[in-house]
Design an enzyme around this catalytic site. Structure first.
Site, PDB file in Angstrom:
ATOM      1  N   ARG A 103       5.690  -3.478   0.632  1.00 28.07           N
ATOM      2  CA  ARG A 103       4.453  -3.609  -0.139  1.00 28.07           C
ATOM      3  C   ARG A 103       3.416  -4.094   0.846  1.00 28.07           C
ATOM      4  O   ARG A 103       3.727  -4.308   2.004  1.00 28.07           O
ATOM      5  CB  ARG A 103       4.620  -4.561  -1.322  1.00 28.07           C
ATOM      6  CG  ARG A 103       5.056  -5.944  -0.909  1.00 28.07           C
ATOM      7  CD  ARG A 103       5.145  -6.906  -2.083  1.00 28.07           C
ATOM      8  NE  ARG A 103       5.595  -8.205  -1.588  1.00 28.07           N
ATOM      9  CZ  ARG A 103       5.790  -9.264  -2.350  1.00 28.07           C
ATOM     10  NH1 ARG A 103       5.578  -9.207  -3.640  1.00 28.07           N
ATOM     11  NH2 ARG A 103       6.200 -10.405  -1.819  1.00 28.07           N
ATOM     12  N   CYS A 107      -4.164   0.297   4.277  1.00 30.06           N
ATOM     13  CA  CYS A 107      -5.371   0.106   5.091  1.00 30.06           C
ATOM     14  C   CYS A 107      -6.512  -0.197   4.125  1.00 30.06           C
ATOM     15  O   CYS A 107      -6.649   0.468   3.106  1.00 30.06           O
ATOM     16  CB  CYS A 107      -5.646   1.401   5.858  1.00 30.06           C
ATOM     17  SG  CYS A 107      -7.354   1.573   6.420  1.00 30.06           S
ATOM     18  N   ASN A 141      -2.399  -8.906  -4.984  1.00 30.56           N
ATOM     19  CA  ASN A 141      -1.411  -9.975  -4.862  1.00 30.56           C
ATOM     20  C   ASN A 141      -1.441 -10.511  -3.440  1.00 30.56           C
ATOM     21  O   ASN A 141      -1.263  -9.754  -2.484  1.00 30.56           O
ATOM     22  CB  ASN A 141      -0.004  -9.439  -5.173  1.00 30.56           C
ATOM     23  CG  ASN A 141       1.023 -10.547  -5.332  1.00 30.56           C
ATOM     24  OD1 ASN A 141       1.057 -11.210  -6.358  1.00 30.56           O
ATOM     25  ND2 ASN A 141       1.826 -10.766  -4.316  1.00 30.56           N
ATOM     26  N   GLU A 142      -1.719 -11.789  -3.316  1.00 28.45           N
ATOM     27  CA  GLU A 142      -1.675 -12.464  -2.005  1.00 28.45           C
ATOM     28  C   GLU A 142      -2.354 -11.665  -0.904  1.00 28.45           C
ATOM     29  O   GLU A 142      -1.699 -11.153   0.020  1.00 28.45           O
ATOM     30  CB  GLU A 142      -0.222 -12.793  -1.633  1.00 28.45           C
ATOM     31  CG  GLU A 142       0.414 -13.766  -2.618  1.00 28.45           C
ATOM     32  CD  GLU A 142       1.812 -14.226  -2.193  1.00 28.45           C
ATOM     33  OE1 GLU A 142       2.463 -13.509  -1.418  1.00 28.45           O
ATOM     34  OE2 GLU A 142       2.234 -15.303  -2.636  1.00 28.45           O
ATOM     35  N   CYS A 150      -6.356   1.697  12.498  1.00 32.64           N
ATOM     36  CA  CYS A 150      -6.651   3.136  12.418  1.00 32.64           C
ATOM     37  C   CYS A 150      -8.101   3.394  12.839  1.00 32.64           C
ATOM     38  O   CYS A 150      -8.901   2.466  12.962  1.00 32.64           O
ATOM     39  CB  CYS A 150      -6.379   3.659  11.008  1.00 32.64           C
ATOM     40  SG  CYS A 150      -7.638   3.203   9.801  1.00 32.64           S
ATOM     41  N   CYS A 153     -10.655   2.025  10.400  1.00 32.33           N
ATOM     42  CA  CYS A 153     -10.911   0.588  10.536  1.00 32.33           C
ATOM     43  C   CYS A 153     -11.777   0.325  11.765  1.00 32.33           C
ATOM     44  O   CYS A 153     -12.657  -0.541  11.756  1.00 32.33           O
ATOM     45  CB  CYS A 153      -9.597  -0.191  10.606  1.00 32.33           C
ATOM     46  SG  CYS A 153      -8.831  -0.373   8.975  1.00 32.33           S
ATOM     47  N   GLU A 293       2.319 -18.927  -9.174  1.00 27.91           N
ATOM     48  CA  GLU A 293       3.764 -18.773  -8.968  1.00 27.91           C
ATOM     49  C   GLU A 293       4.276 -20.098  -8.430  1.00 27.91           C
ATOM     50  O   GLU A 293       3.630 -20.696  -7.568  1.00 27.91           O
ATOM     51  CB  GLU A 293       4.060 -17.692  -7.908  1.00 27.91           C
ATOM     52  CG  GLU A 293       3.494 -16.326  -8.229  1.00 27.91           C
ATOM     53  CD  GLU A 293       3.781 -15.284  -7.134  1.00 27.91           C
ATOM     54  OE1 GLU A 293       4.574 -15.559  -6.214  1.00 27.91           O
ATOM     55  OE2 GLU A 293       3.188 -14.200  -7.219  1.00 27.91           O
ATOM     56  N   TRP A 301      14.779 -13.752   0.412  1.00 24.71           N
ATOM     57  CA  TRP A 301      14.915 -12.285   0.383  1.00 24.71           C
ATOM     58  C   TRP A 301      16.279 -11.851   0.907  1.00 24.71           C
ATOM     59  O   TRP A 301      16.698 -10.720   0.741  1.00 24.71           O
ATOM     60  CB  TRP A 301      13.818 -11.634   1.221  1.00 24.71           C
ATOM     61  CG  TRP A 301      12.532 -11.428   0.484  1.00 24.71           C
ATOM     62  CD1 TRP A 301      12.139 -12.056  -0.666  1.00 24.71           C
ATOM     63  CD2 TRP A 301      11.482 -10.528   0.837  1.00 24.71           C
ATOM     64  NE1 TRP A 301      10.895 -11.599  -1.038  1.00 24.71           N
ATOM     65  CE2 TRP A 301      10.469 -10.667  -0.133  1.00 24.71           C
ATOM     66  CE3 TRP A 301      11.291  -9.623   1.893  1.00 24.71           C
ATOM     67  CZ2 TRP A 301       9.285  -9.921  -0.088  1.00 24.71           C
ATOM     68  CZ3 TRP A 301      10.105  -8.895   1.937  1.00 24.71           C
ATOM     69  CH2 TRP A 301       9.111  -9.038   0.961  1.00 24.71           C
TER      70      TRP A 301
HETATM   71  C1  GAL Z   1       5.236 -14.261  -3.511  1.00 27.41           C
HETATM   72  C2  GAL Z   1       4.765 -12.981  -4.159  1.00 27.41           C
HETATM   73  C3  GAL Z   1       5.668 -12.592  -5.306  1.00 27.41           C
HETATM   74  C4  GAL Z   1       7.091 -12.657  -4.884  1.00 27.41           C
HETATM   75  C5  GAL Z   1       7.425 -13.989  -4.295  1.00 27.41           C
HETATM   76  C6  GAL Z   1       8.838 -14.050  -3.796  1.00 27.41           C
HETATM   77  O1  GAL Z   1       4.655 -14.463  -2.287  1.00 27.41           O
HETATM   78  O2  GAL Z   1       3.454 -13.105  -4.636  1.00 27.41           O
HETATM   79  O3  GAL Z   1       5.352 -11.286  -5.702  1.00 27.41           O
HETATM   80  O4  GAL Z   1       7.324 -11.650  -3.968  1.00 27.41           O
HETATM   81  O5  GAL Z   1       6.577 -14.254  -3.233  1.00 27.41           O
HETATM   82  O6  GAL Z   1       9.045 -13.324  -2.627  1.00 27.41           O
HETATM   83 ZN    ZN Z   2      -7.186   1.183   8.700  1.00 24.91          ZN
END
Ligand code: GAL
Ligand code: ZN
Length: 666
Positions: A103, A107, A141-142, A150, A153, A293, A301
């Site tokens: 994810r 770009c 997200n984040e 590229c 950019c 969160e 992970w």
């Molecule tokens: C955060 C992210 C979530 C999830 C979590 C755990 O940084 O926003 O979507 O991935 O980490 O990895």
């Molecule tokens: Zn780019």
């Protein structure tokens, strides 16, 4: 007061949704975040939208009184986007595009990606504007990685410079391109820096600003649409505390409030970092924030952390509330059986059963609702401010200055600026003093004490403001590497600390870095700094002019030079610290002196391992006391005050159990 979870109905069969919603309601939850990675489910092929599943999920949740924040899903592009528009995948330095399938692969200047992002945002916004369950939006997200190299950019970077500087002459001047013959004669000659530790530091600094701006612009595309289509909803984003890539002050300008993702490292005393992050997250908008969160179980992970112990999630929750959190979501509801985050555990396990972590979250939610009325309208009102400056963060990334390095600096891991901020902030934390992290340049008149450690990038107006702040009665602390650079990263042609020399009453003719294992002994000249501390890492050879020497070096070659000074200037005082010190005690003693000079008195002096913060409002002050340790603690508190969590009145000493929390109404 909102409390709940990050929820992924798309990960589970529909037949489970009602069970989930009922369990959430039973826990006292009233909010979820949804859909931030569900792009392909909402737009299975280009331009064809399908929101039925989300409508259904929202209605199941709404029946249980649960509201929703929807995420624009642009942090994870569908496979069809990458296949149809390969230029939307970010290009790495080696010229290869990122392999689709994790994810954050996009770009930010690819026109196709921006248009697709605007289209899905608009489709969602129009579809959900009137849905009674929806209360707000999370953009993407984040924001942050990856950087893209590229051609698009590159062109955008050149355009950005043109808009900033107007002419090539200005670019050449701002970057000092007469060095190594780096003069650029056409806009097209301007390159993207490949190595932050070898290219021109001024160019690198602008590149980091540009990169941050790319994120801000991308978000802006979405907020414009959300504001227009959903005027009743709030807009926020889940920031990442001290993550360095995006200037969060800029990013938050388009938001109603900031939110952040708190994954405190579980295990032992690491209670401090989330406190510092929370102060920054409150600082980026100067108002209360949300936790979008937060750790709900062992997480990782691949391998994963230890399990939060009984009471630990609850105290992490109230730590954030004590720093200004008004909304709170655990990540995530239920541990997923599939995908890269199988072991990023939720409140429920893979089995979907409501065990201990669920029960603790439910108890916490109940406690939160209990104090909700008292909390409403309160915020942290700090008398001390500390600068947080992205330019200096980046400038130290580019030239770390000292420690852990070869002299190209390529091995430096931690950021010197962030470390400096935390050294002082941590001592204030230990002292039980609230502090706002603020953007340099902001009005300081409401603060009695300002700390601006390692303020390396110091444009003249900022130095002037700080000097005036002292003259008018403020207490200011600066330290090593202060005021070295101007706004474009060129060194000032002045004896340090430049325009602040009068405020500090010193001059620094020479300075140096101390390699690992090298330190200077010091000698106290005041009862305020009673120890013999070791100066490490960075060392200014300070000549006191008008200032009083608080600490002197002992080494023969530094005779007569000061390590720490204090100076009366106008109606205020300037403290200057010329080195980093090995001992926490140094910072504790120094902070005690600063607080005394600034006439700041903490409400309580917490014992080690206990944190004290306060929120204030029209109805008084709420004092949060949190035991971050696994042993009981006794805290001296004002007697006869009600603990809002237990309803009991305090005696002169308050007993806090393992991970205990108290909220006293003062
Ligand atoms: C955060 C992210 C979530 C999830 C979590 C755990 O940084 O926003 O979507 O991935 O980490 O990895
Ligand atoms: Zn780019």
């Amino acid at each position: 007061m909102y409390v709940g979870v990050d929820y992924y109905p798309e990960h589970w069969p529909k037949t489970r949704w009602a069970t989930d919603a009922k369990l959430m309601k039973a826990a006292g939850f009233n909010v979820v975040r949804l859909a931030e990675f569900a792009w392909v489910k909402m737009e299975p092929e280009e331009g064809r939208f399908d929101f039925r599943w989300l409508d259904e999920a929202l209605s199941v949740l709404h029946k249980q009184g649960i509201s929703a924040i929807l995420g624009t899903p642009t942090a994870a592009m569908p496979a069809w986007v990458a296949r149809k528009y390969p230029e939307t995948l970010a290009m790495q330095l080696d010229g290869q595009r990122i392999t689709w399938g994790v994810r954050k692969n996009n770009c930010f200047s690819a026109g196709a990606y921006r248009l697709l992002s605007q289209r899905i945002t608009k489709a969602m916004a129009q579809h959900f504007a009137a849905n009674p369950a929806v209360i707000g939006w999370q953009t993407d997200n984040e924001f942050g990685s990856p950087q893209c190299y590229c051609d698009n950019c590159k062109g955008t970077w050149q355009d950005w410079l043109k808009a900033k500087y107007g002419s090539l002459d200005e670019v050449n001047r701002a970057w000092g391109t007469h060095f190594w013959g780096h003069k650029v004669q056409t806009w097209g000659e301007i390159h993207m820096p490949a190595d932050m530790h070898a290219h021109n530091p001024s160019l690198c600094l602008d590149w980091k600003r540009f990169w941050s701006w790319q994120n801000v612009r991308f978000q802006h595309d979405q907020t414009v649409i959300l504001r227009r289509e959903c005027p009743r909803h709030f807009i926020t984003h889940n920031l990442m505390g001290f993550a360095p890539d995006v200037n969060y002050f800029d990013l938050s300008a388009d938001l109603d409030h900031a939110s952040w993702d708190n994954y405190p490292s579980l295990g032992g005393a690491e209670a401090y970092d989330p406190a510092a992050s929370a102060d920054l997250m409150r600082g980026v908008k100067g108002k209360n924030f949300w936790i979008m969160e937060q750790t709900a179980g062992p997480h990782g992970w691949g391998s994963y952390t230890r399990n939060p112990r009984p009471g630990e999630m609850r105290k992490q929750f109230f730590q954030q509330v004590g720093h200004g959190a008004d909304g709170f979501l655990w990540f995530r509801w239920r541990s997923c059986t599939v995908g890269r985050e199988q072991y990023w555990h939720g409140l429920l396990g893979h089995d979907g059963k409501a065990f201990r972590r669920y029960r603790e979250a439910a108890q916490t939610a109940k406690d939160f609702h209990k104090v909700g009325k008292e909390l409403a309208g309160t915020t942290v009102k700090a008398e001390a401010a500390m600068f947080y400056d992205y330019d200096s963060v980046w400038a130290f990334d580019i030239q770390p200055a000292y420690n852990g390095w070869n002299f190209f600096g390529a091995n430096a891991s931690a950021n010197r600026y962030q470390e400096a901020v935390k050294r002082y902030h941590r001592a204030l934390f230990r002292a039980g003093v609230n502090v706002d992290l603020v953007r340099p340049g902001q009005d300081l008149s409401g603060y009695k004490l300002v700390l601006a450690p390692h303020q390396y990038v110091m444009p003249d107006p900022l130095a002037q403001q700080l000097s005036d702040y002292v003259r008018q009665g403020g207490v200011l602390l600066c330290d090593s590497r202060t005021g070295v650079k101007d706004a474009t990263g060129l060194c000032h042609e002045r004896t340090l600390p430049g325009l602040l020399s009068r405020a500090f009453g010193i001059r620094i003719e020479e300075y140096e870095a101390l390699h690992e294992g090298v330190s200077y002994a010091t000698q106290s000249k005041t009862s305020g700094l009673p120890g013999a501390y070791q100066a490490v890492q960075t060392c200014d050879w300070i000549t006191p002019e008008k200032a009083e020497t608080l600490l002197a070096y002992k080494d023969w070659h530094l005779k007569g030079l000061a390590a720490v000074t204090q100076n009366k200037f106008g109606r205020g005082q300037g403290f200057y610290v010329g080195a980093n010190f090995q001992e926490d005690a140094f910072y504790d003693h120094l902070v005690a002196g600063l607080l005394k000079a600034a006439r700041i008195q903490p409400l309580v002096v917490p014992p080690a391992g206990v944190e004290a913060t306060a929120r204030q409002g029209a109805n008084g002050t709420l004092l949060f006391l949190i035991n971050h340790t696994e042993e009981p603690k006794a805290v001296k508190v004002p007697a006869g005050k009600v603990d809002l969590l237990t309803g009991k009145k305090t005696a002169a000493t308050l007993q806090l159990g393992i991970y205990g929390v108290a909220i006293l109404k003062i």
